[in-house]
Motif scaffolding. Structure first.
Motif, mmCIF file in Angstrom:
data_model
loop_
_atom_site.group_PDB
_atom_site.id
_atom_site.type_symbol
_atom_site.label_atom_id
_atom_site.label_comp_id
_atom_site.label_asym_id
_atom_site.label_seq_id
_atom_site.Cartn_x
_atom_site.Cartn_y
_atom_site.Cartn_z
ATOM 1 N N ASN A 250 0.831 -1.217 0.000
ATOM 2 C CA ASN A 250 0.000 0.000 0.000
ATOM 3 C C ASN A 250 0.859 1.258 0.000
ATOM 4 O O ASN A 250 0.561 2.215 -0.715
ATOM 5 C CB ASN A 250 -0.900 0.020 1.239
ATOM 6 C CG ASN A 250 -2.131 -0.833 1.044
ATOM 7 O OD1 ASN A 250 -2.446 -1.228 -0.071
ATOM 8 N ND2 ASN A 250 -2.818 -1.140 2.129
ATOM 9 N N VAL A 291 -10.913 1.785 6.922
ATOM 10 C CA VAL A 291 -9.974 1.165 5.969
ATOM 11 C C VAL A 291 -9.678 -0.308 6.290
ATOM 12 O O VAL A 291 -9.218 -1.039 5.429
ATOM 13 C CB VAL A 291 -8.643 1.952 5.826
ATOM 14 C CG1 VAL A 291 -8.853 3.252 5.119
ATOM 15 C CG2 VAL A 291 -7.947 2.111 7.151
ATOM 16 N N TYR A 296 -13.329 -2.292 1.553
ATOM 17 C CA TYR A 296 -13.433 -0.835 1.649
ATOM 18 C C TYR A 296 -12.227 -0.185 0.964
ATOM 19 O O TYR A 296 -11.084 -0.540 1.222
ATOM 20 C CB TYR A 296 -13.501 -0.386 3.116
ATOM 21 C CG TYR A 296 -13.729 1.098 3.267
ATOM 22 C CD1 TYR A 296 -15.001 1.623 3.217
ATOM 23 C CD2 TYR A 296 -12.642 1.973 3.409
ATOM 24 C CE1 TYR A 296 -15.220 2.987 3.321
ATOM 25 C CE2 TYR A 296 -12.853 3.339 3.522
ATOM 26 C CZ TYR A 296 -14.145 3.839 3.476
ATOM 27 O OH TYR A 296 -14.335 5.198 3.578
ATOM 28 N N GLN A 297 -12.516 0.770 0.084
ATOM 29 C CA GLN A 297 -11.438 1.512 -0.573
ATOM 30 C C GLN A 297 -11.758 2.991 -0.483
ATOM 31 O O GLN A 297 -12.750 3.453 -1.040
ATOM 32 C CB GLN A 297 -11.312 1.076 -2.034
ATOM 33 C CG GLN A 297 -10.836 -0.376 -2.168
ATOM 34 C CD GLN A 297 -10.713 -0.814 -3.615
ATOM 35 O OE1 GLN A 297 -11.678 -0.717 -4.359
ATOM 36 N NE2 GLN A 297 -9.553 -1.291 -3.986
ATOM 37 N N SER A 298 -10.904 3.722 0.260
ATOM 38 C CA SER A 298 -11.214 5.148 0.452
ATOM 39 C C SER A 298 -10.739 5.980 -0.733
ATOM 40 O O SER A 298 -11.267 7.049 -0.990
ATOM 41 C CB SER A 298 -10.571 5.655 1.744
ATOM 42 O OG SER A 298 -9.175 5.473 1.691
ATOM 43 N N SER A 300 -10.461 6.218 -4.594
ATOM 44 C CA SER A 300 -10.967 5.584 -5.814
ATOM 45 C C SER A 300 -9.949 5.591 -6.961
ATOM 46 O O SER A 300 -10.051 4.800 -7.892
ATOM 47 C CB SER A 300 -12.259 6.232 -6.261
ATOM 48 O OG SER A 300 -12.055 7.612 -6.375
ATOM 49 N N LYS A 303 -8.432 2.155 -7.208
ATOM 50 C CA LYS A 303 -9.407 1.073 -7.051
ATOM 51 C C LYS A 303 -9.009 -0.194 -7.817
ATOM 52 O O LYS A 303 -9.062 -1.297 -7.305
ATOM 53 C CB LYS A 303 -10.775 1.548 -7.559
ATOM 54 C CG LYS A 303 -11.839 1.450 -6.491
ATOM 55 C CD LYS A 303 -13.183 1.855 -7.052
ATOM 56 C CE LYS A 303 -14.278 1.576 -6.048
ATOM 57 N NZ LYS A 303 -14.320 2.434 -4.899
ATOM 58 N N GLY A 308 -9.369 -4.137 -1.704
ATOM 59 C CA GLY A 308 -9.933 -3.706 -0.421
ATOM 60 C C GLY A 308 -9.893 -4.775 0.664
ATOM 61 O O GLY A 308 -10.575 -4.657 1.680
#
Ligand code: ADP
Length: 346
Positions: A250, A291, A296-298, A300, A303, A308
């Motif tokens: 990440n 998160v 969940y993906q804050s 976009s 993406k 997620g």
């Protein structure tokens, strides 16, 4: 070989017999002492029977308690130690059920049976995950292999066809990662206790993780500021590597070109603290608590590059190890993830 035979007296009967034996002995010994004093020293003692009873009871009681303490409490202590080992994920532990007490023999027998069942469930689950993973990954690998072959023959393809091949490759990689993450999550989800524990160096795992992603961080010309103390830890080595891989993946993904990633590992007062910070966009405060949720993906804009599930997996693995994971934004942009693990005291 001749089989040892046990007389099947229950603990209750043994206790009752002991009390009767003690009372008889008390009466007998007090009579003996009174008679002896009268005969040898011509002393006629008029000590009340109750005093004798108390005196002899104290002496006899202490002896009996010491004997019983050893006999009864040592199997219970053994059981406690075996349970501790199971709680640490060791399903190989067995108790010797050839004990003199019927109740303890039964408890040991049932304990062994329970651990055998737990062990087979664990094997079943691991087999299921590796079978499903194999069944999914074989066709995906085949698609990926043929698409790579097509890509290598790029000069025979039109621009449009090349784009399609690229898309096939990109999506097969995504699918493969998604399947891997879902299976791993389902495996960790069903675990309450950590299995397959061993001692390993966390700093070495982190170094390996950085090296394994070299192609990704060199593409972005990312610089690293790494400060790792030597930290030995006992836990599930194969699971823990996913924590460092996901957090680093990440940090690289969200870092800008020529970004800087800081990684620190320290050990203080029984706590192992890992921090990884990047200078990417950070995570809006209202989204930080989400998160770690599944899918969940804050952000976009990335993406397509993820699913997620990475942070959900990190949280689950760290939680299983009894640790914590947190995120906060750092001044000047970017965010910092902190993993705290606790050294085992046993
Ligand atoms: P993904 O595969 O989408 O990265 P994760 O579970 O790993 O899934 O992360 C969930 C979301 O948390 C990401 O989509 C992103 O919005 C946010 N996130 C995670 N790490 C970072 C980071 N280092 N910087 C900014 N946002 C992040």
């Amino acid at each position: 070989m001749k089989k040892k035979r046990y007389i099947h007296f229950s603990l209750r009967i043994r206790f009752t017999l002991l009390v009767i034996a003690e009372m008889t002995l008390v009466a007998f010994i007090s009579e003996m002492i009174t008679a002896l004093l009268g005969k040898c020293f011509e002393i006629s003692v008029q000590i009340p029977a109750v005093v004798w009873a108390v005196l002899v009871s104290v002496v006899l009681g202490s002896a009996v308690t010491t004997f019983l303490g050893k006999k009864i409490f040592s199997p219970i202590q053994k059981l406690g130690e075996a349970m501790d080992r199971v709680a640490d994920g060791d399903f190989e532990v067995r108790l010797d059920d050839k004990c003199g007490f019927k109740e303890i023999r039964e408890i040991y027998g049932n304990f062994n049976l329970m651990i055998r069942e737990l062990q087979s469930t664990e094997i079943l689950q691991t087999d299921f995950v590796s079978n499903v993973s194999h069944e999914f990954k074989t066709p995906i690998n085949a698609i990926e292999g043929y698409a790579t072959l097509l890509q290598d023959e790029g000069r025979l393809l039109t621009d449009e066809q090349s784009q399609y091949v690229e898309k096939i490759l990109f999506n097969t990689k995504r699918l493969s990662k998604l399947v891997g993450n879902i299976l791993l999550l389902s495996k960790v989800d069903n675990q309450m206790i950590q299995t397959k524990q061993s001692a390993f160096r966390i700093d070495e795992q982190i170094r390996q993780s950085i090296v394994s992603m070299e192609s990704e961080w060199t593409k972005k010309d990312i610089d690293f500021v790494v400060d790792l103390e030597i930290v030995e830890y006992t836990g599930n080595e194969n699971l823990m590597i996913h924590v460092w891989d996901n957090l680093l993946g990440n940090a690289i993904k969200f870092s800008p070109q020529n970004g800087v990633i800081g990684i620190k590992l320290i050990k203080r007062a029984g706590r192992i603290i890992y921090m990884i910070a990047d200078d990417g966009p950070g995570i809006p405060e209202n989204m930080q608590k989400h998160v770690f949720d599944r899918f969940y993906q804050s952000d976009s804009s990335h993406k397509e590059e993820g699913n997620g599930l990475g942070l959900a997996l990190v949280k689950q693995i760290v939680g299983l190890a009894g640790g914590e994971v947190d995120v906060e934004n750092v001044p000047g942009g970017g965010c910092q993830f902190t993993v705290t693990l606790f050294e085992k005291t046993r």
